[in-house]
Design an enzyme around this catalytic site. Structure first.
Site, short mmCIF file in Angstrom:
data_model
loop_
_atom_site.label_atom_id
_atom_site.label_comp_id
_atom_site.label_asym_id
_atom_site.label_seq_id
_atom_site.Cartn_x
_atom_site.Cartn_y
_atom_site.Cartn_z
CB SER A 6 0.19 4.91 -1.96
OG SER A 6 -0.58 5.33 -0.88
CG ASP A 55 3.64 10.29 2.94
OD1 ASP A 55 4.13 9.88 1.87
OD2 ASP A 55 2.46 10.10 3.27
CG HIS A 58 0.98 10.03 -0.02
ND1 HIS A 58 1.84 9.02 0.38
CD2 HIS A 58 -0.03 9.42 -0.66
CE1 HIS A 58 1.35 7.86 -0.01
NE2 HIS A 58 0.22 8.06 -0.65
#
Ligand SMILES: *[C@@H]1O[C@H](CO)[C@@H](O)[C@H](O)[C@H]1NC(C)=O
Ligand SMILES: *[C@@H]1O[C@H](CO)[C@@H](O)[C@H](O)[C@H]1NC(C)=O
Ligand SMILES: *[C@@H]1O[C@H](CO)[C@@H](O)[C@H](O)[C@H]1NC(C)=O
Ligand SMILES: *[C@@H]1O[C@H](CO)[C@@H](O)[C@H](O)[C@H]1NC(C)=O
Length: 289
Positions: free
Chosen positions: A99, A215, A270
């Site tokens: 990320s 995601d 995610h």
């Protein structure tokens, strides 16, 4: 076995514990926003089982609330931690960055004479972020996505990491004027060191980009593969981006020598990328050599 042979064997074993005799390069993990160094534990555990003897380091800096400090500060400190580690491991290292951590890692790779072999960019907003996640709503409850630029393209907004890579496709002039990080590392605005950044970046042997349509946080999700919206919110793939075509920081160079790998992986939210064993086995482990 003679005592001499036993002593020699013990000596070799001890030396192998201290140095890397496994043949696998050490792995560094960099966590995402609001997370901490523990985020890398699961992956490093799996790696240690599949590749015994691999040395792992999960970056213990900018944990939790501190992860929102500006990107420049993060890159500077993480660079020095990584450089120390790389000096101890001249055989080279592999990076796994998750990320926001992937943008920190790209900064490190562009700014220091690193020895990174493979950089695994695990669902990272490499082309910026344009989506109001719950995280942003905590900070700016009254702003909607289309208005966030008013808060983020300001001096105060640039003090937080997200402001540094907020990429509003309808406010590109302000983005270029204000973005103190993404526009600079992409050489979209002004970067007096762009040539050096590019030289450093192209020292990478391989960049593996992993991301996917489910995601839910990285917006657009294609940003994990360097795709991004145009001003009409249509998707412009990496190869059609001006900074790719101009090879502004070395992405095209890397691609033309076969150093870019793209994995589009559906079915992963995610928060699950770094704890999904299928993702690890199929898209991470094969690149760790
Ligand atoms: C990497 O970037 C740093 C900072 O700009 C620079 O000092 C160094 O010379 C660069 N390394 C190479 C090989 O260009
Ligand atoms: C980034 O953070 C560092 C450390 O807190 C600070 O010295 C620097 O001025 C900050 N830069 C910006 C643009 O806010
Ligand atoms: C970065 O952009 C400037 C201005 O457009 C350009 O002169 C320079 O050559 C670019 N650097 C690289 C590495 O492409
Ligand atoms: C794990 O990843 C696979 C793809 O490799 C995906 O199909 C699956 O839904 C994921 N599971 C979770 C819980 O994220």
């Amino acid at each position: 076995m003679s005592w001499l042979q036993i002593s020699c064997t013990i000596f070799v074993l001890v030396v192998c514990r201290v140095h890397t005799c496994s043949g696998y390069k050490p792995v560094i993990f960099m966590h995402g926003i609001l997370a901490d160094s523990d985020e890398g534990n699961q992956l490093l555990d799996w790696i240690a089982k599949d590749h015994p003897g691999t040395i792992g380091l999960t970056i213990d800096a900018f944990n939790r609330q501190e992860s929102i400090v500006n990107m420049t500060a993060q890159v500077n400190e993480v660079s020095s931690i990584m450089q120390d580690f790389m000096t101890k491991h001249p055989e080279g290292v592999n990076l796994i960055c998750f990320s926001q951590g992937g943008l920190v890692c790209r900064g490190v790779i562009e700014q220091v004479a690193h020895n990174v072999n493979t950089f695994i960019s695990l669902s990272c907003p490499q082309a910026g972020q344009f989506g109001d996640t719950n995280f942003l709503k905590n900070f700016f409850p009254t702003y909607l996505r289309d208005n966030l630029y008013k808060a983020l393209y300001t001096e105060t907004g640039q003090k937080i990491s997200v402001g540094n890579y907020w990429n509003d496709p309808r406010q590109q002039d302000l983005y270029l004027q204000w973005s103190q990080y993404l526009a600079v590392v992409n050489n979209q605005s002004v970067n007096p060191n762009s040539q050096k950044f590019k030289t450093n970046f192209t020292r990478l042997k391989r960049l593996v980009m992993i991301g996917g349509p489910d995601d839910g946080v990285i917006t657009p999700w294609q940003s994990s593969h360097f795709g991004f919206y145009d001003s009409n919110l249509n998707m412009v793939e990496m190869k059609d981006q001006p900074w790719y075509q101009k090879d502004s920081f070395g992405l095209k160079t890397l691609d033309s020598r076969g150093g870019l790998v793209t994995h589009v992986v559906p079915g992963v939210m995610h928060i699950h990328w770094h704890s999904n064993i299928t993702v690890y086995k199929n898209y991470i482990l094969p690149y760790l050599d």
